[in-house]
Structures are given as structure tokens and as C-alpha cells.
Scaffold this motif. Structure first.
Motif, PDB file in Angstrom:
ATOM      1  N   LEU A  23      15.223 -21.660 -10.205  1.00  0.00           N
ATOM      2  CA  LEU A  23      14.385 -22.320  -9.209  1.00  0.00           C
ATOM      3  C   LEU A  23      12.902 -21.967  -9.378  1.00  0.00           C
ATOM      4  N   SER A  24      12.430 -21.940 -10.601  1.00  0.00           N
ATOM      5  CA  SER A  24      11.031 -21.618 -10.919  1.00  0.00           C
ATOM      6  C   SER A  24      10.649 -20.196 -10.544  1.00  0.00           C
ATOM      7  N   LEU A  25      11.627 -19.327 -10.354  1.00  0.00           N
ATOM      8  CA  LEU A  25      11.375 -17.923 -10.045  1.00  0.00           C
ATOM      9  C   LEU A  25      11.885 -17.050 -11.181  1.00  0.00           C
ATOM     10  N   ALA A  26      11.171 -15.995 -11.457  1.00  0.00           N
ATOM     11  CA  ALA A  26      11.647 -14.961 -12.375  1.00  0.00           C
ATOM     12  C   ALA A  26      11.883 -13.717 -11.533  1.00  0.00           C
ATOM     13  N   ILE A  27      13.107 -13.198 -11.604  1.00  0.00           N
ATOM     14  CA  ILE A  27      13.519 -12.081 -10.752  1.00  0.00           C
ATOM     15  C   ILE A  27      14.115 -10.990 -11.621  1.00  0.00           C
ATOM     16  N   ALA A  28      13.772  -9.751 -11.313  1.00  0.00           N
ATOM     17  CA  ALA A  28      14.392  -8.594 -11.963  1.00  0.00           C
ATOM     18  C   ALA A  28      15.482  -8.080 -11.031  1.00  0.00           C
ATOM     19  N   VAL A  29      16.707  -7.989 -11.554  1.00  0.00           N
ATOM     20  CA  VAL A  29      17.820  -7.413 -10.802  1.00  0.00           C
ATOM     21  C   VAL A  29      18.077  -6.044 -11.400  1.00  0.00           C
ATOM     22  N   VAL A  30      18.078  -5.015 -10.556  1.00  0.00           N
ATOM     23  CA  VAL A  30      18.064  -3.623 -11.000  1.00  0.00           C
ATOM     24  C   VAL A  30      19.239  -2.857 -10.406  1.00  0.00           C
ATOM     25  N   ASN A  31      19.837  -1.986 -11.216  1.00  0.00           N
ATOM     26  CA  ASN A  31      20.828  -1.025 -10.735  1.00  0.00           C
ATOM     27  C   ASN A  31      20.131   0.326 -10.653  1.00  0.00           C
ATOM     28  N   SER A  32      19.968   0.824  -9.443  1.00  0.00           N
ATOM     29  CA  SER A  32      19.349   2.130  -9.231  1.00  0.00           C
ATOM     30  C   SER A  32      20.251   2.947  -8.320  1.00  0.00           C
ATOM     31  N   GLY A  33      20.836   3.996  -8.854  1.00  0.00           N
ATOM     32  CA  GLY A  33      21.711   4.855  -8.070  1.00  0.00           C
ATOM     33  C   GLY A  33      22.980   4.156  -7.605  1.00  0.00           C
ATOM     34  N   GLY A  34      23.416   3.145  -8.353  1.00  0.00           N
ATOM     35  CA  GLY A  34      24.610   2.404  -7.991  1.00  0.00           C
ATOM     36  C   GLY A  34      24.362   1.321  -6.956  1.00  0.00           C
ATOM     37  N   SER A  35      23.120   1.168  -6.524  1.00  0.00           N
ATOM     38  CA  SER A  35      22.744   0.084  -5.621  1.00  0.00           C
ATOM     39  C   SER A  35      21.985  -0.960  -6.427  1.00  0.00           C
ATOM     40  N   VAL A  92      23.957  -9.461  -3.123  1.00  0.00           N
ATOM     41  CA  VAL A  92      25.302  -9.397  -2.562  1.00  0.00           C
ATOM     42  C   VAL A  92      26.278  -9.160  -3.709  1.00  0.00           C
ATOM     43  N   VAL A  93      27.231  -8.232  -3.504  1.00  0.00           N
ATOM     44  CA  VAL A  93      28.289  -8.005  -4.490  1.00  0.00           C
ATOM     45  C   VAL A  93      29.592  -8.508  -3.878  1.00  0.00           C
ATOM     46  N   VAL A  94      30.226  -9.462  -4.569  1.00  0.00           N
ATOM     47  CA  VAL A  94      31.476 -10.057  -4.124  1.00  0.00           C
ATOM     48  C   VAL A  94      32.459 -10.012  -5.287  1.00  0.00           C
ATOM     49  N   ASP A  95      33.615  -9.364  -5.067  1.00  0.00           N
ATOM     50  CA  ASP A  95      34.644  -9.286  -6.112  1.00  0.00           C
ATOM     51  C   ASP A  95      34.072  -8.812  -7.443  1.00  0.00           C
ATOM     52  N   ASP A  96      33.284  -7.736  -7.405  1.00  0.00           N
ATOM     53  CA  ASP A  96      32.697  -7.117  -8.597  1.00  0.00           C
ATOM     54  C   ASP A  96      31.685  -8.003  -9.327  1.00  0.00           C
ATOM     55  N   ALA A  97      31.145  -8.991  -8.650  1.00  0.00           N
ATOM     56  CA  ALA A  97      30.109  -9.845  -9.223  1.00  0.00           C
ATOM     57  C   ALA A  97      28.837  -9.706  -8.389  1.00  0.00           C
ATOM     58  N   ILE A  98      27.695  -9.683  -9.059  1.00  0.00           N
ATOM     59  CA  ILE A  98      26.398  -9.554  -8.401  1.00  0.00           C
ATOM     60  C   ILE A  98      25.792 -10.941  -8.224  1.00  0.00           C
ATOM     61  N   TYR A  99      25.327 -11.198  -7.005  1.00  0.00           N
ATOM     62  CA  TYR A  99      24.648 -12.448  -6.679  1.00  0.00           C
ATOM     63  C   TYR A  99      23.320 -12.132  -6.010  1.00  0.00           C
ATOM     64  N   VAL A 100      22.351 -13.029  -6.188  1.00  0.00           N
ATOM     65  CA  VAL A 100      21.080 -12.930  -5.484  1.00  0.00           C
ATOM     66  C   VAL A 100      20.943 -14.168  -4.617  1.00  0.00           C
ATOM     67  N   ASP A 101      20.549 -13.958  -3.365  1.00  0.00           N
ATOM     68  CA  ASP A 101      20.304 -15.068  -2.455  1.00  0.00           C
ATOM     69  C   ASP A 101      18.838 -15.460  -2.573  1.00  0.00           C
ATOM     70  N   LEU A 102      18.603 -16.693  -3.000  1.00  0.00           N
ATOM     71  CA  LEU A 102      17.244 -17.204  -3.187  1.00  0.00           C
ATOM     72  C   LEU A 102      16.942 -18.267  -2.146  1.00  0.00           C
ATOM     73  N   PRO A 103      15.672 -18.382  -1.770  1.00  0.00           N
ATOM     74  CA  PRO A 103      15.318 -19.439  -0.825  1.00  0.00           C
ATOM     75  C   PRO A 103      15.546 -20.807  -1.468  1.00  0.00           C
ATOM     76  N   GLU A 104      15.887 -21.769  -0.638  1.00  0.00           N
ATOM     77  CA  GLU A 104      16.073 -23.137  -1.129  1.00  0.00           C
ATOM     78  C   GLU A 104      14.733 -23.675  -1.602  1.00  0.00           C
ATOM     79  N   ALA A 105      14.794 -24.513  -2.620  1.00  0.00           N
ATOM     80  CA  ALA A 105      13.579 -25.174  -3.101  1.00  0.00           C
ATOM     81  C   ALA A 105      13.103 -26.138  -2.021  1.00  0.00           C
ATOM     82  N   PRO A 106      11.782 -26.288  -1.870  1.00  0.00           N
ATOM     83  CA  PRO A 106      11.272 -27.227  -0.870  1.00  0.00           C
ATOM     84  C   PRO A 106      11.765 -28.634  -1.167  1.00  0.00           C
ATOM     85  N   GLN A 107      12.051 -29.370  -0.103  1.00  0.00           N
ATOM     86  CA  GLN A 107      12.542 -30.750  -0.247  1.00  0.00           C
ATOM     87  C   GLN A 107      11.391 -31.711  -0.411  1.00  0.00           C
TER      88      GLN A 107
END
Length: 107
Positions: A23-35, A92-107
Motif C-alpha cells: 500500500l505504498s508503505l515500506a515497513i520494518a518488522v522486527v523481532n526484539s526479545g521475542g516480541s 498480530v501473531v495468529v497461528d504462528d504467523a506474523i501480520y501487520v495491520d495497516l490503515p486502509e488506502a484512501p478511497q
């Protein structure tokens, strides 16, 4: 919100980061201390990728170019030369998978 799959949580080791581009965003997803944390991938001071930065044991990331440090939880700039915070995104971690919640693109 758009929930975006990042990777399986065992694919992102302690002290590692991965770059996610959606969605035109660049995001770094990081594991720090298991979080898991998600922050803007671009340093607010210069054109550096935070996913290539140095993940510290104290829950911060250091910019690979100019040594600015940011809190992974809040995005707050902790030292010069950066003064502006990085955006953060819910992870959010669901069933051992990592997800990021991003804002919806403007309509």
C-alpha cells in the motif's frame, strides 16, 4: 484496517528485521526479545532503511547511516540527528504467523 501477512514467526529470528512493502508503505518488522514490532522503514532523518539497522537489546533500533536511535514500541526518536518519530503499526501473531495491520488506502 488491512491485515497483511509478513512471515511465519519462526522465520524472523531474535534481533532480525524484514522489510514489508504494501500500500505504498515500506515497513520494518522486527523481532526484539521475542516480541514483534512494525515501524516505518525509512529513517525520519535520512534516506536509510531501518530494516537494515541495528536491533538493540533495549528495544531500540539504530539507523545504519547516521546512528539515530528509535524506540521500537513507540517510534520515538531517542537521539540526534533524528528528531521526528517513526510511525508504528500494530502487529498480530495468529497461528504462528506474523501480520501487520495497516490503515486502509484512501478511497
Amino acid at each position: 484496517m488491512a491485515r497483511i501477512f509478513v512471515c511465519q514467526n519462526d522465520s524472523l529470528g531474535e534481533g532480525e528485521a524484514i522489510k514489508l512493502e504494501r500500500l505504498s508503505l515500506a515497513i520494518a518488522v522486527v523481532n526484539s526479545g521475542g516480541s514483534f514490532y512494525a515501524i516505518s522503514d525509512r529513517c525520519s532523518h535520512g534516506n536509510a532503511s531501518m530494516s537494515e539497522g541495528y536491533i538493540e537489546d533495549d528495544g531500540t533500533v539504530e539507523c545504519p547511516l547516521h546512528s539515530a536511535r528509535f524506540c521500537l514500541k513507540t517510534g520515538k526518536a531517542l537521539c540526534q540527528p533524528a528528531t521526528e518519530p517513526l510511525s508504528t503499526f500494530p502487529v498480530v501473531v495468529v497461528d504462528d504467523a506474523i501480520y501487520v495491520d495497516l490503515p486502509e488506502a484512501p478511497q
